[in-house]
Scaffold this motif. Structure first.
Motif: not given
Length: 256
Positions: A59-70, A112-122
């Motif tokens: 998730l964008p909010s967590l990827a900025a402070v953590t390092i996702p492991r592949h 950051l992370e702006k979209g129509p708010g109807i679905d999860f598409s940003r």
């Protein structure tokens, strides 16, 4: 030692005798309670659920402070259109914050992370409200690997072809949605080795002019510093991905 009498409705009580009050409560109450608590933890945090929780690291909010492991996201491979580029896709959130900081220094008030708010598409990783003639611009970042099986032929023909393919894909996905919102879709596509697409270069050229006015330096120096900052961010994430893989790789023994 006397035990409490049975209450109404109670037919059988499983108790273990003890010589002291402390021993009785430890054997008949504390230990069963801890066993039940540990059992609940094992059921709540089983291996399958832990894998699902690790998926939140992208998730964008967590990827900025953590390092996702592949390696922790292998179960997502079947659902990804380009699973080979998963490490690079995780890197774009670091680039997103870098681009947002540059826009902020240029007094463009990025969101950051702006979209129509109807679905999860940003469609906007970074939304700039006043970009060109007071029209908002939706910056959509993408890290692409030119050695993907679907892109290796295009990448072999000319430099930057894989980034151009990524720009076409972003326009096909977001242009219609951005048009409804009154935004201009600007894909910022970068190859994992550092080459940016044509639209990204044009965008950074315009951004450097505004940044130079605010900071008080020439446009050439502002553009050079922007590319250096973006390149360092990209290479740093590439190095982290390699180190994470090396940490889990078996050591090779060489015979002399």
């Amino acid at each position: 030692m006397k035990y409490a009498p049975l209450v109404r409705g109670e037919r059988k009580r499983v108790t273990t005798s003890a010589y002291t009050v402390e021993g009785y409560y430890r054997i008949n109450i504390t230990i069963p309670f801890l066993d039940h608590l540990l059992s609940e933890f094992e059921n709540r945090f089983c291996e399958l659920k832990l894998q699902a929780l690790k998926g939140f690291t992208i998730l964008p909010s967590l990827a900025a402070v953590t390092i996702p492991r592949h390696d922790d996201l292998k179960y997502l491979m079947d659902d990804l259109p380009y699973p080979q580029s998963l490490p690079q896709e995780l890197e774009l959130w670091q680039l997103r914050d870098c681009v947002a900081n540059l826009c902020s220094k240029a007094c463009l008030s990025p969101q950051l992370e702006k979209g129509p708010g109807i679905d999860f598409s940003r469609p906007a990783d970074v939304l700039v409200p006043n970009w060109s003639l007071s029209n908002p611009a939706a910056f959509d970042l993408k890290v692409i690997h030119p050695l993907n099986t679907d892109l290796i032929l295009e990448a072999s023909l000319a430099s930057g072809n894989s980034a151009e393919v990524g720009e076409i894909e972003k326009h096909a996905k977001n242009d219609q949605m951005c048009a409804r919102l009154g935004w201009t879709c600007i894909p910022l596509v970068v190859e994992v080795y550092g080459g940016w697409g044509c639209e990204a270069k044009e965008c950074y050229s315009r951004l450097s002019k505004r940044l130079a006015m605010q900071v008080g330096i020439c446009e050439t120096e502002a553009l050079c510093q922007m590319y250096c900052l973006l390149a360092v961010t990209l290479m740093r994430q590439n190095a982290r991905a390699i180190l994470l893989r090396c940490a889990r790789a078996p050591l090779l023994e060489y015979s002399h």
